[in-house]
Motif scaffolding. Sequence first.
Motif, mmCIF file in Angstrom:
data_model
loop_
_atom_site.group_PDB
_atom_site.id
_atom_site.type_symbol
_atom_site.label_atom_id
_atom_site.label_comp_id
_atom_site.label_asym_id
_atom_site.label_seq_id
_atom_site.Cartn_x
_atom_site.Cartn_y
_atom_site.Cartn_z
ATOM 1 N N MET B 1 10.760 -3.541 -5.173
ATOM 2 C CA MET B 1 10.179 -4.535 -6.091
ATOM 3 C C MET B 1 9.522 -3.810 -7.270
ATOM 4 O O MET B 1 9.177 -2.637 -7.178
ATOM 5 C CB MET B 1 9.115 -5.369 -5.351
ATOM 6 C CG MET B 1 7.915 -4.542 -4.889
ATOM 7 S SD MET B 1 6.597 -5.566 -4.166
ATOM 8 C CE MET B 1 5.308 -4.300 -3.957
ATOM 9 N N GLU B 16 9.494 0.658 -9.910
ATOM 10 C CA GLU B 16 10.072 0.251 -8.635
ATOM 11 C C GLU B 16 9.257 0.870 -7.502
ATOM 12 O O GLU B 16 9.033 2.086 -7.481
ATOM 13 C CB GLU B 16 11.542 0.730 -8.577
ATOM 14 C CG GLU B 16 12.352 0.151 -7.439
ATOM 15 C CD GLU B 16 12.471 -1.374 -7.466
ATOM 16 O OE1 GLU B 16 12.535 -1.954 -8.560
ATOM 17 O OE2 GLU B 16 12.477 -1.975 -6.365
ATOM 18 N N GLU B 19 8.726 -2.441 -0.940
ATOM 19 C CA GLU B 19 8.022 -3.674 -0.593
ATOM 20 C C GLU B 19 7.014 -3.388 0.510
ATOM 21 O O GLU B 19 7.261 -2.559 1.385
ATOM 22 C CB GLU B 19 9.028 -4.741 -0.138
ATOM 23 C CG GLU B 19 9.900 -5.230 -1.280
ATOM 24 C CD GLU B 19 10.686 -6.484 -0.934
ATOM 25 O OE1 GLU B 19 10.609 -6.928 0.222
ATOM 26 O OE2 GLU B 19 11.357 -7.024 -1.835
ATOM 27 N N THR B 21 4.889 -3.677 3.913
ATOM 28 C CA THR B 21 5.226 -4.110 5.270
ATOM 29 C C THR B 21 3.944 -4.176 6.102
ATOM 30 O O THR B 21 2.903 -3.647 5.702
ATOM 31 C CB THR B 21 6.191 -3.112 5.941
ATOM 32 O OG1 THR B 21 5.597 -1.803 5.860
ATOM 33 C CG2 THR B 21 7.549 -3.086 5.244
ATOM 34 N N ILE B 29 1.549 -10.316 4.946
ATOM 35 C CA ILE B 29 2.246 -10.057 3.683
ATOM 36 C C ILE B 29 2.366 -11.400 2.968
ATOM 37 O O ILE B 29 2.728 -12.401 3.595
ATOM 38 C CB ILE B 29 3.666 -9.485 3.930
ATOM 39 C CG1 ILE B 29 3.611 -8.221 4.805
ATOM 40 C CG2 ILE B 29 4.364 -9.209 2.593
ATOM 41 C CD1 ILE B 29 2.884 -7.044 4.209
ATOM 42 N N ARG B 31 3.736 -13.522 -0.627
ATOM 43 C CA ARG B 31 4.489 -13.548 -1.891
ATOM 44 C C ARG B 31 3.590 -14.215 -2.912
ATOM 45 O O ARG B 31 3.213 -15.381 -2.745
ATOM 46 C CB ARG B 31 5.808 -14.318 -1.731
ATOM 47 C CG ARG B 31 6.601 -14.424 -3.044
ATOM 48 C CD ARG B 31 8.018 -14.948 -2.844
ATOM 49 N NE ARG B 31 8.812 -14.098 -1.963
ATOM 50 C CZ ARG B 31 9.420 -12.965 -2.331
ATOM 51 N NH1 ARG B 31 9.315 -12.530 -3.588
ATOM 52 N NH2 ARG B 31 10.103 -12.254 -1.453
ATOM 53 N N LEU B 116 4.900 -8.994 -4.159
ATOM 54 C CA LEU B 116 4.505 -9.062 -2.752
ATOM 55 C C LEU B 116 3.300 -8.151 -2.542
ATOM 56 O O LEU B 116 3.174 -7.113 -3.193
ATOM 57 C CB LEU B 116 5.645 -8.568 -1.849
ATOM 58 C CG LEU B 116 6.908 -9.425 -1.802
ATOM 59 C CD1 LEU B 116 8.092 -8.598 -1.277
ATOM 60 C CD2 LEU B 116 6.699 -10.666 -0.923
ATOM 61 N N ARG B 118 0.329 -6.675 0.590
ATOM 62 C CA ARG B 118 -0.184 -6.625 1.958
ATOM 63 C C ARG B 118 -1.671 -6.960 1.917
ATOM 64 O O ARG B 118 -2.416 -6.369 1.135
ATOM 65 C CB ARG B 118 0.010 -5.222 2.534
ATOM 66 C CG ARG B 118 -0.447 -5.077 3.983
ATOM 67 C CD ARG B 118 -0.192 -3.662 4.513
ATOM 68 N NE ARG B 118 -1.173 -2.704 4.038
ATOM 69 C CZ ARG B 118 -2.306 -2.400 4.683
ATOM 70 N NH1 ARG B 118 -2.600 -2.997 5.831
ATOM 71 N NH2 ARG B 118 -3.143 -1.524 4.179
#
Lengths: 338, 338
Positions: B1, B16, B19, B21, B29, B31, B116, B118
Motif C-alpha cells: 500500500m 510503497e 500492509e 498485520t 487492523i 481500513r 490501512l 494497525r
Amino acid sequence: MLATMMYGAGDVRVEERPEPTILKPTDAIIRLSASCICGSDLWPYRGSNPITEPLAMGHEYCGIVVDVGSDVKSVKPGQFVVGSFCISDNTCPHCQCGFQSSCEQREFMTGAQAPLARVPLADGTLVATDEVPPDDLIPSLLAVSDVLGTGWYAADAARVKPGSTALVVGDGAVGLMGVLAAKQMGATRIIAMSRHKTRQELALEFGATDIIAERGSEGIAQLRKMTRNVGADAVLECVGTRESMMQALECARPGSMIGYVGVPHGVELDGQQLFFAQKGMLGGPAPVRRFLPHLMDLVLTRKIQPGRVFDLELPLADVARGYRAMDQREAIKVLLRT
Amino acid sequence: MLATMMYGAGDVRVEERPEPTILKPTDAIIRLSASCICGSDLWPYRGSNPITEPLAMGHEYCGIVVDVGSDVKSVKPGQFVVGSFCISDNTCPHCQCGFQSSCEQREFMTGAQAPLARVPLADGTLVATDEVPPDDLIPSLLAVSDVLGTGWYAADAARVKPGSTALVVGDGAVGLMGVLAAKQMGATRIIAMSRHKTRQELALEFGATDIIAERGSEGIAQLRKMTRNVGADAVLECVGTRESMMQALECARPGSMIGYVGVPHGVELDGQQLFFAQKGMLGGPAPVRRFLPHLMDLVLTRKIQPGRVFDLELPLADVARGYRAMDQREAIKVLLRT
C-alpha cells in the motif's frame, strides 16, 4: 510598645516601637490575643530573601478590636476577630471568585508579632465571632489566620476528595495542617512524608494513616509501592524547595492536582516534562478569607484543634529565641504571648 | 500500500509499504475512511523534534475494522470505529480515572496516513458505532480522534463552566476545536485570539463571541480591557510556544486553570512567579478515549460539525503538498482521502 523587627538574616530584635494608629478610614487596630512565627518568616531569617530595610515581622493574628476607622462597618471595638494574612477588600472580582489572596487591593499583613497591630481593609479582611471565645481556643483560632488556612488551601487546590489518597510533602506546621485538612475533606488515606518523630506523631494525631520517612528517590519509591505504582490522588506541597516540588510531581498520579503552598525558591518547571507527566498544579498565597468562617466554626465547635501545632510558647520578649528554635527545627511552631 | 513516511525536516514522502498485520492478539487492523495531518506533525516537519529514523506518520483515524486479534472482544470486522491517538487499555487505574492518555500501557498511534493501519489494544482504544455512518459525517468523526478530543480536553482541563468567559490562545485547528468545546460546555463569552481572517470566521462559526487580533502585550491589554482587568475564567492554550504560554498566563484570572494542549517547546516556568500569579495549570496529551462516546454521539446526532475544520482535501498521494500547505498556514487542517 515592644514589637518584633528583623534587621537581617538571623537578626531578629524586640524593640520599642510606636503603637499603630488608624491611617485610613478602612483600618482597624486590634490587641492581639496571641501571635506566632510563620515558616515563611524563616526565608528572610535564613537569608533566602534579601532584606533592604528593617522588617516589622508577624502576619498571623487574632484579637480584640480596639479602634476602627470611620468607614469600617462590619466589626467594632470589643469584638474578637480573626483575619487573614492576606489583606483583601472581599468585594473585587477576585475576592468574589474566592481568591481573596489575589485581591485587586491585596496587601500582606505585617507587624503582628506585637501587642497591637493595624489591619487595613478591616471589613474585607476580618471575621468576628459572636462572643469572645474562651482562652483555650486562642491558639487554634490564631492558627486559622494562616497556617491552617494555608494547609486547607493546599488540600483544596489539590482537590482532595472523600475516599481519596492524599500525600502531604513537608512536615512543617503547614504540612501538618494539610494533614488535618485532608482528613476533614474525607481522604481515607493520608500519607505524610516526615523524618522527625515528634512531627510524625502529630501528623498521626491530625489524621495521617501512613508515614514515609524516606526522602528523595527512596521516598518516591515508597509512595509508589504504597499506591501500587499509581501515585497519590492529591498532593499537598508544603515546603517550596526544588526537591520538595520534584517529590510532589513524581508522587502525583497523572491527571491529579498538586496544591503547592510553600513559596517556591529555586523551582523551575520544564513545560514539556510537566505536559507528558500530565500533573496539574495550583498554588499561591492561600485565600484564607474564603475559608475563615468555616474554619473558625470548626474550632469554636471544638471539631478540630489546629492549635496543637504550637509546641513552644514564649513571651514576645523572647521572640528571637523562637526564631532560633524554628530555624533549628527544635520547635514546629512558636506561639508568642503578647 | 502507499503510506506516508517522514525522512527528515520538510521531507515527507508517500511510498510503497507492506500492509499492516496483526502482531499481537489485542490488535485490530482498520481500513481508514479518511486520514489527516495534525498540527503536531509539524513539529518534526519544522525540525523542532529530531528525526533519527524514518517515521510512519499519522495518528488520527476512523474506519472499518478488517481484522482483529484473537483477544479482541469489543469490536469486530465490518464495524465502523473511531479511536484515540493515544493507545490505552482502558482498564488500568489511570484509564479508570479518566486519564487514558497516561495509560500504564500508553503508546502513541502511528502510520495512520495510509489506507490501512494497525491499532494496538483495540478493546481499550476503539469505540464502534451501531451502524456505518453516512459519508458526510466522516470528517467530523475523524476530527473526534484527536483534534476535537484535544480541544475538548483543553476546555475540560481549564474547567470551562456555564456562563463563564473562556479565552482560546491559538487559532490552529485545535484552538478552533477549543472554541467549539467551550461553546458546548456553556461558556457565554468565548474570546479567540486570531490574526487570520479565515480562522476568525471559523472561530465565530464554532461559537466565538469575540476576536482578539493583536498579539503579545497588545493582545493581553485587549483581553484585560474586555474583562475589566479581571482576566478570563478559563484559558485554553493550544499552541505550545513560550509566547503562547506567557499569553495564556497573563490572561488567566487568578485561581483559574490553564488547560494546555500544545506540546510545550522551549517553555520554562518560574515556580515563584506562577505561585504569586496564582494561575493553575493542567495539560498533557488529551485523554480522548474518555470523551469519545460523548463526542461521537454529538457528531452522529449532528449537534456539532467539527469536520468544518478541514479546509483542504487531498488524495493521500499528495500528502507532501498537504504538509506544505499547513506549514505555510495556507490550510488550517488537511483531510487525506485514502
